[in-house]
Motif scaffolding. Structure first.
Motif, mmCIF file in Angstrom:
data_model
loop_
_atom_site.group_PDB
_atom_site.id
_atom_site.type_symbol
_atom_site.label_atom_id
_atom_site.label_comp_id
_atom_site.label_asym_id
_atom_site.label_seq_id
_atom_site.Cartn_x
_atom_site.Cartn_y
_atom_site.Cartn_z
ATOM 1 N N UNK A 96 -5.483 -11.920 -2.429
ATOM 2 C CA UNK A 96 -5.766 -10.793 -3.298
ATOM 3 C C UNK A 96 -6.290 -9.563 -2.582
ATOM 4 N N UNK A 97 -6.527 -9.664 -1.265
ATOM 5 C CA UNK A 97 -7.028 -8.521 -0.502
ATOM 6 C C UNK A 97 -5.858 -7.649 -0.057
ATOM 7 N N UNK A 98 -6.107 -6.351 0.104
ATOM 8 C CA UNK A 98 -5.089 -5.466 0.647
ATOM 9 C C UNK A 98 -4.876 -5.756 2.117
ATOM 10 N N UNK A 99 -3.756 -5.288 2.647
ATOM 11 C CA UNK A 99 -3.463 -5.512 4.063
ATOM 12 C C UNK A 99 -2.789 -4.277 4.628
ATOM 13 N N UNK A 100 -2.914 -4.099 5.932
ATOM 14 C CA UNK A 100 -2.371 -2.921 6.600
ATOM 15 C C UNK A 100 -1.678 -3.360 7.891
ATOM 16 N N UNK A 101 -0.472 -2.841 8.135
ATOM 17 C CA UNK A 101 0.243 -3.102 9.381
ATOM 18 C C UNK A 101 0.403 -1.804 10.136
ATOM 19 N N UNK A 102 0.062 -1.858 11.412
ATOM 20 C CA UNK A 102 0.272 -0.706 12.279
ATOM 21 C C UNK A 102 0.173 -1.206 13.709
ATOM 22 N N UNK A 103 1.234 -1.022 14.482
ATOM 23 C CA UNK A 103 1.250 -1.530 15.853
ATOM 24 C C UNK A 103 0.371 -0.724 16.795
ATOM 25 N N UNK A 104 0.337 0.591 16.590
ATOM 26 C CA UNK A 104 -0.495 1.441 17.442
ATOM 27 C C UNK A 104 -0.791 2.738 16.688
ATOM 28 N N UNK A 105 -1.468 3.642 17.320
ATOM 29 C CA UNK A 105 -1.843 4.891 16.654
ATOM 30 C C UNK A 105 -0.672 5.848 16.452
ATOM 31 N N UNK A 106 0.482 5.536 17.018
ATOM 32 C CA UNK A 106 1.632 6.435 16.932
ATOM 33 C C UNK A 106 2.694 5.934 15.964
ATOM 34 N N UNK A 107 2.551 4.739 15.442
ATOM 35 C CA UNK A 107 3.536 4.145 14.541
ATOM 36 C C UNK A 107 3.173 4.413 13.087
ATOM 37 N N UNK A 108 4.172 4.391 12.215
ATOM 38 C CA UNK A 108 3.860 4.492 10.780
ATOM 39 C C UNK A 108 2.979 3.327 10.338
ATOM 40 N N UNK A 109 2.173 3.574 9.338
ATOM 41 C CA UNK A 109 1.269 2.564 8.784
ATOM 42 C C UNK A 109 1.816 2.121 7.429
ATOM 43 N N UNK A 110 1.794 0.830 7.185
ATOM 44 C CA UNK A 110 2.213 0.279 5.891
ATOM 45 C C UNK A 110 1.022 -0.455 5.305
ATOM 46 N N UNK A 111 0.598 -0.042 4.111
ATOM 47 C CA UNK A 111 -0.511 -0.702 3.418
ATOM 48 C C UNK A 111 0.009 -1.274 2.106
ATOM 49 N N UNK A 112 -0.453 -2.456 1.791
ATOM 50 C CA UNK A 112 -0.091 -3.091 0.523
ATOM 51 C C UNK A 112 -1.370 -3.381 -0.241
ATOM 52 N N UNK A 113 -1.423 -2.907 -1.470
ATOM 53 C CA UNK A 113 -2.552 -3.181 -2.363
ATOM 54 C C UNK A 113 -2.048 -4.134 -3.446
ATOM 55 N N UNK A 114 -2.648 -5.318 -3.578
ATOM 56 C CA UNK A 114 -2.191 -6.241 -4.610
ATOM 57 C C UNK A 114 -2.429 -5.719 -6.026
ATOM 58 N N UNK A 115 -3.434 -4.836 -6.177
ATOM 59 C CA UNK A 115 -3.684 -4.254 -7.504
ATOM 60 C C UNK A 115 -4.208 -2.834 -7.329
ATOM 61 N N UNK A 116 -3.391 -1.856 -7.712
ATOM 62 C CA UNK A 116 -3.797 -0.452 -7.660
ATOM 63 C C UNK A 116 -4.412 -0.110 -9.007
ATOM 64 N N UNK A 117 -5.663 0.313 -9.001
ATOM 65 C CA UNK A 117 -6.417 0.539 -10.238
ATOM 66 C C UNK A 117 -5.744 1.527 -11.190
ATOM 67 N N UNK A 118 -5.314 2.661 -10.666
ATOM 68 C CA UNK A 118 -4.748 3.704 -11.529
ATOM 69 C C UNK A 118 -3.460 3.266 -12.209
ATOM 70 N N UNK A 119 -2.610 2.563 -11.483
ATOM 71 C CA UNK A 119 -1.315 2.157 -12.031
ATOM 72 C C UNK A 119 -1.326 0.750 -12.618
ATOM 73 N N UNK A 120 -2.323 -0.046 -12.263
ATOM 74 C CA UNK A 120 -2.412 -1.412 -12.772
ATOM 75 C C UNK A 120 -1.324 -2.320 -12.239
#
Length: 92
Positions: free
Chosen positions: A11-35
């Motif tokens: 249920x925790x969010x997670x973030x993938x990023x190989x280094x400071x120069x790569x795109x970041x991908x974050x996944x939120x299992x539950x976004x409060x505003x959108x539900x």
């Protein structure tokens, strides 16, 4: 959003990023505003573009993904590794 040592908590969010120069991908299992679960992609190093995608998943989507994972593990048991509880990898 970046998990600490060990496997991510259920249920925790997670973030993938190989280094400071790569795109970041974050996944939120539950976004409060959108539900809903949400995916956020940000590329600050190159394009400076960010995208937010609230996901409208069907009610049983997660259960279906677990069922499909079970089928893969049954068909190719030696290729699918459980690297930590609830985390699976394809043997290289």
């Amino acid at each position: 959003m970046v998990p600490g040592p060990g496997p991510p908590r259920c249920g925790a969010g997670i973030c993938w990023r190989d280094d400071d120069h790569s795109p970041e991908i974050r996944i939120q299992p539950h976004h409060e505003e959108h539900g809903t679960p949400a995916v956020y992609v940000e590329d600050p190093g190159r394009s400076c573009v960010s995208v937010f995608l609230p996901m409208n998943l069907e009610e049983d989507w997660i259960d279906e993904q677990r069922r499909l994972l079970g089928r893969v593990m049954k068909k190719w048991p030696s290729e699918v590794l459980q690297s930590s509880p609830g985390v699976y990898e394809w043997r290289r």
